[in-house]
Design a protein around this motif. Structure first.
Motif: not given
Length: 1063
Positions: A459-479
């Protein structure tokens, strides 16, 4: 001399046709001079020689032929009509010039071919040269190869289509003639300059000695990308740029000259597709069901050998995929499971996007089989699911993957996350919009707390990959709720991720095929047709499936970015902070037993707040002081009115956080129904909504009101919300949460609560339109009639423009406009909010076999059962099991009544499934278009209705992507062609952008302009401007050059010119 004097008096064109070679020679010489003198490329003089140019190059006299070749070259270079002669002249050059002993003749023949390419006739020239490779005379073959090599060297791989050339290369290496083999080697080296390793696979089966020699030559080539050095007439801007670069010192501008450089070539495109379905063993389907595992193994070995072909011919692979899926899902022999997975991977890799039809069937089965722990099985399953992913999209398989992430088996959960992590690497930010990312992130966050360490790591690897693709700004609201330790782990994983084909950000990544399969594949992801346009907020009740201003990803992003984060302060700290900004007397009298003293304290409190600056206002401390005993239980209405007013002031003037809001919301809701204090409470709620966020505030307030069980508070809360929606707009509202509370309110015994709920529904209808009613179809008829009456009042009205909350959001949104346009769209669709049923379990194998039975009555019975299942479910999920394959078969049923019944069921599915229908466009939607070719008008009418029902839910993008539409238009069926062209003429003008694949339809559109049927010709003429409005004159005109009829291309090109002003 007498004879000479006769022909010398003749006009030039007649001399060129004279029986005497000297006359022809003189004619050619004079023609050459004439061609060099004529300045107007459109001069009528050129037309006299159109039918003679082939004779110029094929003259039987060697001396005259040389001069004829020079004259022909001048004609081609200067005459606008020269393109009409391309096929016959190049054919003459190949047959009558390339076999000449004189080097000058061959040189002129090559120059003529290259000049035709320069005037935009590359395809015709290439076709004739490739035909020449089959000539029995080795001199002609060598000259054709040499000309192809020179053309590629000068014009590059963008102009010269390499696929047909690469296809014939292996045959050339087998030639008995050394000269042919040597020239083929030079051609292979030149091709390698342009496409590099993409050439290796097509040449992997040539003689090992020849391959070794090629390898040695390839190593010597410079690493710098080759550049086009000769340009088409339409590329004069590139020519000027190239010449400037050369003058400036060669390679100085390499980095800026991207347009001249050849695009990366996909090796898959250079391969010939192999048809394998007819090569399956006749007893394959019996053997694959055999009880003996050895027989099943034999059947799988036969398929595995066939699927090793790197490119497969398209066809109906439904039965084969079902058989392989059954082995993967149910076979007890794990070795056979691995073999079936390899076969499925081979099919997916060989068919690419054409396998997308079957992708939905394979993904759940493969994921479920990950419960097997044997490494060879797991590896085979991973390769299979990775190959399948590259044929479809995340949206199409998201439901299946998310359901498996809730599985109890840790291996399945782990492999599902790892699969997503690998898939994300192939994605661009636009391929991972919020609507897709949000549910996946929610599932990953559950798994990061799983008891199994391998599940957490995946799960950490998948989240990290998603963050790499779309950027921290796009993922942070979900975290937001993730602790720092876990957040650091996610960021650490993101730093380690290497994206596939990443070129420094943006959406330009390429997709690669799994390493397990040759050839090494680089596939560009389907380009989106453009960001969906947002409907104007003042456009009245929108059409079904297109809400005017729904909780879009953009509005949610604005809410997320302006959130003020504040930790909760202890009572002592709050008191200390409040004492620093409030008068001492105010602090002392806050909890006085005398209401007059409390009122005086509130007055001082209000004055202090009014004079405070935003930067020095401790909002949380102040509202906690207001909540201090007696707090919200204040019995004196005057004191309470002032308290509520001060809450609104603090929200308006300070930096008001969620933490501060939670302190006061419960008290405000408790007083919203109070006769004397209700209006102050509503004003305070509105101020909090404006300061923080209306969607969040409204959700909290409604939830609290329905927890309190006070009907007056509930009615007034709904009344406040209806008014707030009008003031703030509908952006970001959690419709699903409100609808649940509205349903509760509609069932209330208190009539005021029901009335307020119906009024709120009327306001929501302004923004949501007709789909809102679907949520309440199960209500009692009397109540439903009241709701309908309220909706009727709103018909034709436009939602009011927001007057609150727009300025703050605007500043936050401005910087992210581009990103938000990518993510906006499907997330805001109201149809996505409807509760849907998974009917895949109800589509049993018995039902599917009934639909495919030989007896039409049993087939009808099966269709009836399907219709009943869909009607009962009302709204369904995208996963409908094996139903697509079964229904597709019925669309070409010999019994036309069953065809119509199947079409009716497809209409049912469109309404019941909503926007998720997109994933079935290729496997079920395109076959509906095929039915438009039926000879019976009633069947075509049913197909039309079904097609429109589907397009209403899916939009047009998925229909226009790929080759499917062009393949349908290619069929010489007058009914199909006229219906399709009419449909496209209607739909294309409504689109802002279209996929590039629409260009594939243009040659068939041109063919329809010459169709025998007058109706088809008329529909083609109507469709022509709609194609041009998207593709442009240049592309449409260039496509006329590919037409084989010599005169037709110029006629069409001329016919397109008047349309430029129209489009």
């Amino acid at each position: 001399m007498g004879d000479d004097s006769e022909w010398m008096k003749l006009p030039i064109d007649q001399k060129c046709e004279h029986k005497i070679w000297k006359a022809r020679l003189n004619g050619y010489e004079e023609a050459l001079k004439l061609f060099q003198k004529i300045e107007d490329e459109k001069s009528p003089e050129w037309g006299k020689y159109l039918g003679l140019i082939k004779k110029f190059v094929t003259d039987s006299n060697a001396v005259a032929q040389l001069k004829g070749l020079e004259a022909a070259l001048a004609f081609i270079e200067n005459a606008q009509v020269a393109g009409k002669t391309t096929g016959e002249v190049v054919s003459g050059v190949v047959g009558k010039v390339f076999n000449q002993p004189k080097a000058r003749a061959k040189e002129l023949g090559t120059d003529i071919c290259l000049m035709y390419i320069e005037i935009e006739k590359a395809e015709v020239v290439q076709d004739e040269l490739i035909k020449g490779l089959d000539n029995k005379n080795p001199k002609i073959v060598v000259a054709c190869i040499e000309t192809l090599r020179k053309a590629l060297c000068e014009f590059g791989s963008k102009i010269i289509t390499l696929k047909p050339v690469v296809k014939v290369l292996p045959k050339l290496f087998e030639s008995r003639e050394k000269a042919v083999r040597d020239e083929a080697k030079l051609l292979a080296v030149e091709i390698y300059r342009w496409i590099r390793d993409a050439l290796r696979t097509p040449l992997q089966n040539i003689n090992s000695v020849q391959l070794k020699e090629l390898e040695e030559e390839w190593v010597k080539l410079p690493n710098a990308a080759p550049k086009q050095t000769r340009f088409l007439r339409s590329q004069q801007d590139l020519k000027a740029k190239f010449e400037q670069q050369q003058a400036a010192g060669g390679d100085e501008a390499d980095g800026d000259d991207d347009e001249v450089e050849a695009a990366p070539v996909d090796p898959y495109e250079l391969l010939e597709a192999v048809e394998i379905l007819s090569k399956l063993p006749k007893d394959f389907y019996e053997k694959i069901e055999a009880k003996k595992w050895q027989e099943r193994k034999e059947a799988l070995e036969a398929v595995e050998a066939l699927t090793k072909n790197p490119k497969l011919e398209s066809g109906d692979y439904g039965d084969l995929v079902r058989a392989l899926k059954k082995v993967i899902g149910k076979d007890a022999n794990v070795m056979l499971v691995a073999m079936a997975a390899k076969c499925l991977a081979g099919l997916a890799t060989g068919l690419r996007k054409k396998f997308g039809t079957y992708a939905g069937h394979g993904v759940p089965t493969i994921l479920e089989k990950f419960k097997e722990k044997k490494p060879q099985v797991v590896q085979a399953l991973q390769e299979a699911i990775d190959a399948v992913f590259l044929t479809t999209s995340l949206q199409n398989i998201s439901e299946d993957v998310l359901s498996m992430m809730d599985n109890k088996n840790p291996s399945i959960k782990q492999q599902a996350s790892l699969f997503l992590a690998r898939s994300f690497r192939h994605c661009t930010p636009s391929m991972l919009p919020k609507s897709v990312l949000k549910p996946f992130c929610a599932a990953f966050l559950k798994q990061v707390n799983d008891s199994a360490p391998e599940v957490r790591d995946a799960a950490f690897e998948a989240l990290g990959t998603a963050m790499k693709v779309v950027g921290e700004k796009a993922v942070n609201p979900f975290l937001a709720d993730v602790d720092k330790l876990k957040l650091d782990k996610i960021k650490e994983c993101a730093d380690k991720v290497e994206l596939v084909g990443k070129k420094g950000g943006g959406g330009g990544e390429k997709k690669e095929k799994p390493a397990a399969k040759a050839p090494p594949h680089v596939e560009a992801p389907a380009k989106p047709s453009g960001p969906p346009k947002k409907a104007a907020p003042a456009a009245g009740p929108p059409k079904k499936g297109k809400p005017a201003s729904t909780p879009s990803a953009k509005s949610k992003k604005a809410s997320d970015t302006k959130e003020i984060v504040e930790t909760e302060l202890s009572p002592d700290v709050c008191e200390e902070k409040a004492a620093a900004v409030l008068p001492a007397s105010c602090m002392q009298l806050l909890d006085s037993g005398n209401w007059k003293e409390r009122l005086a304290s509130m007055e001082e409190f209000q004055r202090a707040v009014e004079q405070m600056d935003k930067s020095e206002m401790p909002c949380q401390a102040l509202v906690k002081m207001l909540a201090k005993k007696p707090g919200w239980k204040e019995t004196n209405f005057q004191v309470m009115q002032m308290k509520l007013h001060i809450v609104g002031l603090i929200a308006q003037k300070g930096s008001f956080s969620k933490t501060s809001a939670l302190v006061v919301l419960d008290g405000l809701v408790d007083k919203i129904g109070d006769v004397k204090c209700g209006s102050n409470a509503k004003e305070a709620l509105t101020a909090i909504g404006e300061a923080y966020s209306l969607p969040w505030t409204a959700e909290q307030v409604v939830s609290m009101a329905f927890t309190q069980k006070n009907p007056k508070n509930q009615a007034e809360t709904l009344s406040w919300l209806a008014n707030a929606m009008k003031e703030f707009g509908f952006a970001g509202i959690n419709v699903k949460a409100f609808i649940n509370n509205v349903k509760t309110a509609l069932g209330a015994t208190n009539p005021a609560v029901r009335t307020s709920a119906i009024t709120l529904l009327g306001v929501m209808y302004l923004y949501m339109g007709a789909p809102l009613r679907m949520f309440f179809e199960d209500e009692k008829p009397a109540l439903l009639s009241q709701i309908d009456a309220e909706f009727e009042k709103m018909q034709g009205q436009s939602p009011p423009a927001p007057i609150r909350g727009t300025k703050k959001a605007g500043a936050e949104e401005e910087g992210d406009a581009a990103e938000e346009e990518e993510v906006d769209g499907g997330a805001g669709d109201i149809m996505d909010l409807l509760p849907r049923t998974n009917i895949s379990d109800k589509i049993t194998s018995d039902m599917v076999s009934k639909i495919s039975d030989k007896n039409w009555k049993i087939r009808k019975e099966g269709l009836d059962e399907v219709a009943a299942v869909i009607s009962e479910a009302k709204f369904i999920q995208a996963n409908i099991g094996e139903l697509p394959m079964a229904l597709k078969g019925r669309l070409n049923d010999s019994n036309k009544l069953l065809v119509q019944q199947a079409l009716n069921i497809l209409q049912q599915i469109a309404t019941a499934m909503g926007p998720s229908l997109k994933q079935h466009v290729k496997n079920l939607g395109i076959p509906v278009i095929t039915v438009l070719g039926d000879s019976k008008p009633n069947v075509r009418a049913a197909a039309w209705s079904t097609l429109n029902a589907w397009v209403e839910q899916t939009g047009m993008k998925e229909w226009l992507e790929g080759e499917d539409l062009s393949e349908e238009l290619k069929k010489e069926n007058p009914f199909l062609r006229q219906e399709m062209l009419g449909w496209l003429a209607e739909k294309l003008p409504t689109l802002h952008t279209v996929p590039a694949d629409l260009m594939l339809c243009v040659p068939h559109l041109y063919a329809c302009l010459e169709d025998r049927s007058g109706d088809v010709r008329k529909k083609a003429q109507d469709a022509l401007p709609t194609f041009m409005m998207h593709l442009g004159y240049e592309k449409m005109s260039k496509a006329t050059g590919k037409l084989k009829a010599s005169g037709r291309s110029n006629e069409l090109s001329a016919a397109l010119t008047p349309l430029v002003s129209v489009t």
